[in-house]
Design a protein around this motif. Sequence first.
Motif, PDB file in Angstrom:
ATOM      1  N   PHE A  50      18.840   4.353  15.094  1.00 14.03           N
ATOM      2  CA  PHE A  50      18.735   6.185  14.632  1.00 14.03           C
ATOM      3  C   PHE A  50      17.005   6.975  14.532  1.00 14.03           C
ATOM      4  CE2 PHE A  50      21.859   4.043  13.223  1.00 14.03           C
ATOM      5  CZ  PHE A  50      23.345   4.222  13.538  1.00 14.03           C
ATOM      6  N   PRO A  51      16.624   6.652  15.725  1.00 17.20           N
ATOM      7  CA  PRO A  51      15.380   7.362  16.358  1.00 17.20           C
ATOM      8  C   PRO A  51      15.195   8.852  15.023  1.00 17.20           C
ATOM      9  CG  PRO A  51      16.289   7.650  18.178  1.00 17.20           C
ATOM     10  CD  PRO A  51      17.056   6.908  17.118  1.00 17.20           C
ATOM     11  N   ASN A  52      16.650   9.799  14.865  1.00 17.57           N
ATOM     12  CA  ASN A  52      16.509  10.667  14.999  1.00 17.57           C
ATOM     13  C   ASN A  52      16.091  10.980  12.433  1.00 17.57           C
ATOM     14  OD1 ASN A  52      15.699  11.740  17.159  1.00 17.57           O
ATOM     15  ND2 ASN A  52      18.677  11.800  16.961  1.00 17.57           N
ATOM     16  N   ILE A  53      16.089  10.237  11.925  1.00 20.00           N
ATOM     17  CA  ILE A  53      15.533   9.784  10.938  1.00 20.00           C
ATOM     18  C   ILE A  53      14.575  10.373  10.429  1.00 20.00           C
ATOM     19  CG2 ILE A  53      16.018   8.562   8.632  1.00 20.00           C
ATOM     20  CD1 ILE A  53      18.345   6.954  10.120  1.00 20.00           C
ATOM     21  N   GLU A  54      14.420  11.197   9.858  1.00 25.69           N
ATOM     22  CA  GLU A  54      13.059  11.725   9.360  1.00 25.69           C
ATOM     23  C   GLU A  54      12.559  11.134   8.517  1.00 25.69           C
ATOM     24  OE1 GLU A  54      11.668  15.836   9.760  1.00 25.69           O
ATOM     25  OE2 GLU A  54      14.194  16.484  10.616  1.00 25.69           O
ATOM     26  N   VAL A  55      11.796  10.185   8.409  1.00 26.69           N
ATOM     27  CA  VAL A  55      11.147  10.074   7.306  1.00 26.69           C
ATOM     28  C   VAL A  55      10.090  10.464   6.496  1.00 26.69           C
ATOM     29  CG1 VAL A  55       9.611   8.217   6.586  1.00 26.69           C
ATOM     30  CG2 VAL A  55      11.157   7.752   7.889  1.00 26.69           C
ATOM     31  N   LYS A  56      10.347  11.687   5.479  1.00 29.05           N
ATOM     32  CA  LYS A  56       9.320  12.132   4.491  1.00 29.05           C
ATOM     33  C   LYS A  56       8.421  11.453   2.989  1.00 29.05           C
ATOM     34  CE  LYS A  56      10.746  15.794   6.914  1.00 29.05           C
ATOM     35  NZ  LYS A  56       9.885  17.024   7.164  1.00 29.05           N
ATOM     36  N   SER A  57       7.635  12.032   3.202  1.00 30.79           N
ATOM     37  CA  SER A  57       7.368  12.136   1.424  1.00 30.79           C
ATOM     38  C   SER A  57       6.945  13.403   1.179  1.00 30.79           C
ATOM     39  CB  SER A  57       5.285  11.368   2.057  1.00 30.79           C
ATOM     40  OG  SER A  57       5.431   9.754   2.265  1.00 30.79           O
ATOM     41  N   PHE A  58       7.498  13.041  -0.984  1.00 37.19           N
ATOM     42  CA  PHE A  58       7.092  14.422  -1.195  1.00 37.19           C
ATOM     43  C   PHE A  58       5.492  14.990  -1.375  1.00 37.19           C
ATOM     44  CE2 PHE A  58      10.686  11.703  -3.315  1.00 37.19           C
ATOM     45  CZ  PHE A  58      12.088  12.525  -3.381  1.00 37.19           C
ATOM     46  N   PRO A  59       5.664  16.533  -1.404  1.00 36.88           N
ATOM     47  CA  PRO A  59       4.654  17.303  -0.773  1.00 36.88           C
ATOM     48  C   PRO A  59       4.064  16.470  -1.813  1.00 36.88           C
ATOM     49  CG  PRO A  59       6.477  18.600  -0.932  1.00 36.88           C
ATOM     50  CD  PRO A  59       6.917  17.092  -1.040  1.00 36.88           C
ATOM     51  N   SER A  60       2.909  16.482  -2.078  1.00 37.29           N
ATOM     52  CA  SER A  60       2.440  16.538  -3.468  1.00 37.29           C
ATOM     53  C   SER A  60       1.945  17.365  -4.619  1.00 37.29           C
ATOM     54  CB  SER A  60       1.234  16.406  -3.271  1.00 37.29           C
ATOM     55  OG  SER A  60      -0.395  17.704  -2.029  1.00 37.29           O
ATOM     56  N   SER A  61       2.776  18.797  -4.484  1.00 33.10           N
ATOM     57  CA  SER A  61       2.973  19.523  -6.058  1.00 33.10           C
ATOM     58  C   SER A  61       4.422  18.856  -6.409  1.00 33.10           C
ATOM     59  CB  SER A  61       3.618  20.860  -5.317  1.00 33.10           C
ATOM     60  OG  SER A  61       3.875  20.727  -3.910  1.00 33.10           O
ATOM     61  N   VAL A  62       5.123  18.175  -5.590  1.00 34.48           N
ATOM     62  CA  VAL A  62       6.545  17.778  -6.113  1.00 34.48           C
ATOM     63  C   VAL A  62       5.835  16.092  -6.916  1.00 34.48           C
ATOM     64  CG1 VAL A  62       8.225  16.465  -5.398  1.00 34.48           C
ATOM     65  CG2 VAL A  62       7.775  18.623  -4.077  1.00 34.48           C
ATOM     66  N   MET A  63       5.326  15.892  -6.368  1.00 32.17           N
ATOM     67  CA  MET A  63       5.023  14.357  -6.879  1.00 32.17           C
ATOM     68  C   MET A  63       3.804  14.184  -7.988  1.00 32.17           C
ATOM     69  SD  MET A  63       6.244  11.401  -5.675  1.00 32.17           S
ATOM     70  CE  MET A  63       4.550  10.907  -5.219  1.00 32.17           C
ATOM     71  N   LYS A  64       3.268  15.404  -8.340  1.00 27.00           N
ATOM     72  CA  LYS A  64       2.624  16.171  -9.272  1.00 27.00           C
ATOM     73  C   LYS A  64       3.070  16.807 -10.438  1.00 27.00           C
ATOM     74  CE  LYS A  64      -1.416  17.082 -12.057  1.00 27.00           C
ATOM     75  NZ  LYS A  64      -0.651  17.228 -13.104  1.00 27.00           N
ATOM     76  N   ALA A  65       4.870  17.020 -10.053  1.00 29.73           N
ATOM     77  CA  ALA A  65       4.751  17.679 -10.791  1.00 29.73           C
ATOM     78  C   ALA A  65       6.261  16.465 -12.033  1.00 29.73           C
ATOM     79  CB  ALA A  65       6.513  18.910 -10.458  1.00 29.73           C
ATOM     80  N   MET A  66       6.592  15.952 -10.394  1.00 30.34           N
ATOM     81  CA  MET A  66       7.690  14.962 -11.636  1.00 30.34           C
ATOM     82  C   MET A  66       6.459  14.190 -12.066  1.00 30.34           C
ATOM     83  SD  MET A  66      10.080  13.196  -8.376  1.00 30.34           S
ATOM     84  CE  MET A  66       8.984  13.171  -7.203  1.00 30.34           C
ATOM     85  N   TYR A  67       5.548  13.526 -11.661  1.00 33.56           N
ATOM     86  CA  TYR A  67       4.065  12.597 -12.616  1.00 33.56           C
ATOM     87  C   TYR A  67       3.953  13.507 -13.527  1.00 33.56           C
ATOM     88  CZ  TYR A  67      -0.037  10.056 -13.719  1.00 33.56           C
ATOM     89  OH  TYR A  67      -0.847   9.572 -14.428  1.00 33.56           O
ATOM     90  N   ASP A  68       3.880  14.436 -14.055  1.00 36.69           N
ATOM     91  CA  ASP A  68       3.976  15.110 -15.023  1.00 36.69           C
ATOM     92  C   ASP A  68       4.883  15.015 -16.375  1.00 36.69           C
ATOM     93  OD1 ASP A  68       1.217  16.328 -14.476  1.00 36.69           O
ATOM     94  OD2 ASP A  68       1.861  17.729 -14.732  1.00 36.69           O
ATOM     95  N   ALA A  69       5.862  15.118 -15.079  1.00 32.99           N
ATOM     96  CA  ALA A  69       7.574  14.994 -16.568  1.00 32.99           C
ATOM     97  C   ALA A  69       7.274  13.417 -16.662  1.00 32.99           C
ATOM     98  CB  ALA A  69       8.335  15.218 -15.026  1.00 32.99           C
ATOM     99  N   ASN A  70       6.935  13.395 -15.900  1.00 31.51           N
ATOM    100  CA  ASN A  70       7.587  11.127 -16.111  1.00 31.51           C
ATOM    101  C   ASN A  70       6.164  11.510 -17.643  1.00 31.51           C
ATOM    102  OD1 ASN A  70       8.406   8.197 -15.403  1.00 31.51           O
ATOM    103  ND2 ASN A  70       5.848   8.821 -15.344  1.00 31.51           N
ATOM    104  N   GLU A  71       5.334  11.584 -17.517  1.00 31.08           N
ATOM    105  CA  GLU A  71       4.373  11.504 -18.268  1.00 31.08           C
ATOM    106  C   GLU A  71       4.351  12.175 -20.341  1.00 31.08           C
ATOM    107  OE1 GLU A  71       0.835   9.467 -18.094  1.00 31.08           O
ATOM    108  OE2 GLU A  71       1.693   8.600 -16.850  1.00 31.08           O
ATOM    109  N   SER A  72       4.974  12.885 -19.632  1.00 32.26           N
ATOM    110  CA  SER A  72       5.709  13.606 -20.755  1.00 32.26           C
ATOM    111  C   SER A  72       7.022  12.741 -21.838  1.00 32.26           C
ATOM    112  CB  SER A  72       5.898  15.225 -20.885  1.00 32.26           C
ATOM    113  OG  SER A  72       7.318  15.578 -20.413  1.00 32.26           O
TER     114      SER A  72
END
Lengths: 336, 429, 179
Positions: free
Chosen positions: A268-290
Amino acid sequence: ADGKVYRLKMAETWNANFPIFGDAPREMARLAEEMSDGRLKITIDSANKHKAPFGVFDMVRSGQYDLGHSASYYWKGKVPNTLYFTTMPFGMTTPEQYGWFYYGGGQALSDKVYSKFGLRSFPGGNTGNQMGGWFQKEINSVEDLKGLKMRIPGFAGEVMAKLGAKPTNIPSGELFTALERRTIDALEWVGPSLDLRMGFHKIAPYYYTGWHEPATELQFLVNERTWKKLPDDLRTILRTSMKLSSYDMYIQSYHESAENWAKMKQEFPNIEVKSFPSSVMKAMYDANESLLAEKAAEDPLAKEILDSQAQYMQKVRVWTNISDRAYLDSLDNLAD
Amino acid sequence: MIGIIMFFVALGMLLFGFPVAFTFGGVALIFGVFAEGWDMFAFMPFRIQSYMENTVMMAVPLFIFMGIVLQKTHLAEQLLEAMGKLFGSVRGGLAISTILVGALLAASTGVVGASVVAMGLISLPVMMKYKYSKSLACGTICASGTLGQIIPPSIILIILGDVLGIPVGDLFHAALGPGFILIACYIIFIVIVTWLKPEMAPAIPYDESLGTRSQQIRDALKAIVPPLALVLIVLGSIFSGIATPTESSALGGVGAVFLALIYRQFSWKMVYDSALETVKVTAMVFAILMGATAFSMAFSYTGGDYIVEEVLLSLPGEKWGFIILSMLAIMILGFFIDFVEIAFIIVPILAPVAEALGINMVWFAILIAMNLQTSFLTPPFGFSLFYLKGVAPSSVRTMDIYRGVIPFILIQVLVLVSILIMPEFYGMD
Amino acid sequence: MFLVQFEKTLGRYSLLLGKISALLLILLLINVFYDVLMRYAFNDVSIGMQELEWHLYSAIFLLGIPFGLQTGGHVRVDLFYERLSIRNKAWIDLIGTLIFLMPFTLLVGWYGIDFAKEAYELGETSGDPGGLPARWIIKSVIPVAFFSMAVSGVGMILRCVNAIRGTSEKGFDEQSPQH
Ligand code: NA
Ligand code: NA
């Protein structure tokens, strides 16, 4: 040592023949029996026999089973502090976490949590870094998480919910249809080692890299009374078997993930492997911390565990960076 | 060994006529306590909880409610009669309509208890009203209610996909062919039977006083629309992603109440009475499940699962011998233990052998699913039979049901054999 | 006469459970409909509401079983049973209740107490975000339901004794349920 044979019964959370997760307890039982020259005999009952995948804690506690194979974070609803011994979002990687558990005070804290219930918990095998999940739509900003209907249980679900996502319960048998028909927008499962069996790659275009389960550790639960009645040598054999089979599962998991990844990318060569953009990672990180700050404020033992993990991670990450990360980065430069 | 003895004792005890659920539970208790002690029953609350948290089973009360509301408001009766009339002088029109409605229901749920009971409520009274042979009526309902297992979505296929490591989507796709063939065979069977023995399934008499033929057809179409719309809502909500298959059963229930409102059959009393009756029928289904789970607990904890494993490990290692004997083994075990156990305990023993023999695993899975579907119909323990008995009027005897399902079991076996010898016809070579 | 009266009282108790279940069923329909509507139309999901679905559904079938017992709604294999005299039927039901139903329901109910108590002592809640607290409530429905089945069993015993003694044929004058 006396020649007495100890017959122990173990309940696992998985169904019979569940690959990788189920291989660990079987390997453990085999090692224990061989090393003890047959004085330790462990029989394993799968979930399809005892019908209580999430009753393992209770059944080992009450002595219906001597041993269990499961995952600590499943007991979060019963004993909130069990949450911290599986993996944490933005937490340690597998070698780091093993370092914390075996040498950085993790085992003592785990004993502190479990001993109240007449139980002991030991590492039970690691999946390695889990994938962030299968998505029907791309996540480009925190805004895209708002209203995102995602099957993501437990604490990671709480983090997502804090950012406006909508964690959703779907029975596992209906997950495929629900994702295919877009009743839900996304789901997380494990990683390539187990996801391909579910067929999600055929119906969802985006496969996101992980953030929420960097080092999922399963557990062996031992009833304290069983533990105490074993002679010293058998206790050592049991402990060694658990440790060795856990290590083995980590390696097996790593291997299977690599194999399946290659297979998936080929078929399935068409599967797009992605990482969350850093803004999303940052928001999730902050949510996790709080959220973690809230947990620490509620319970001194939670605070003790979280502080211990944070301090250890601070130290160990420096080493990870100048060893593995530096090595891999320098190879990147090679390729240029 | 205890497990096998327990099975035959339960069989004997059932014949006395004490409620099935508690005969299972009681026999399990006696054997379980004798062999393993009281403590084994400390597992029971956990087993019960696994049913409580199994939200897929929620479709049972919800579909039963839909069936009862459709029955109480006579909308289902009108649908079946209208369809029967549309088939005009074709004998067996009601039975054919039952099969078609059963197939639609099957496409929205994989829970056999839900569809057999709903079909029993909807179409048994109508077929009896038109003097159908009781056994033919019962056989048709049990068989078409059990279609839910092979027509996707299906619990068996989902579990088999998990156990065999095949994507569920592939299995759903592969099951469509056999499902359609099965429906077609059921219909052909009805046509042949009613041609040979017209008195078993009389045509709905053409009544001149109701207007011209075309007038009647128009009336018939009018009667079909509302319940058909309901079925389309249920299916449509799944396919459009509005609801999961389980949730769609609630939309069916709410939709039925809404239809009652439109057709001026609505009253709070009707809703409450339907709910009360639903509770009674649901309780019947789950009581049997509670008894059966105690029974399977006693069976496996007294070593029954090891005996089964031993037998299977002695199967031959050559393709056709292996396939035929494993199919026979599954069919026989289907008398004893439920399909979930078979899927989790037996299939994993067979799978590596099948794989080593180069057998197409999708084909193998479909064969197993067809086979397990049959186990719902086989007397004396086939659950579909119990479920229908639970909602049938007292004039329907157990023997009528047993006799009625036999031809349908034979049809299933025939279709199974056809998949076995002509996989290419079903696109599974 | 006292036995007949006592049997009636027990019957009213089971009937009450049936009525509660029926109301819970209507709530379940509304619950699921609401959840689907909110998710699809308003893109809103509440795990608590989703969990309430299985709480309601399981209470319905658990509390429904004793009600079904009282109203004769349980399936029998009646190959021979239906041909028996009322007295003989009563004997079968009496013995079956005493050796099968009562021990089974009482034993499961007994172990159900510990099961619920454990959840209460741990303060067990849902492990999912926004899930329902107080798991012990739904878990305690198991012992309540099984002890209620035993209560219905006592009612069955009384009916059998009345039929055998010839005081009343209630519960045997009709065969399996009519729908
Ligand atoms: Na995961
Ligand atoms: Na189905």
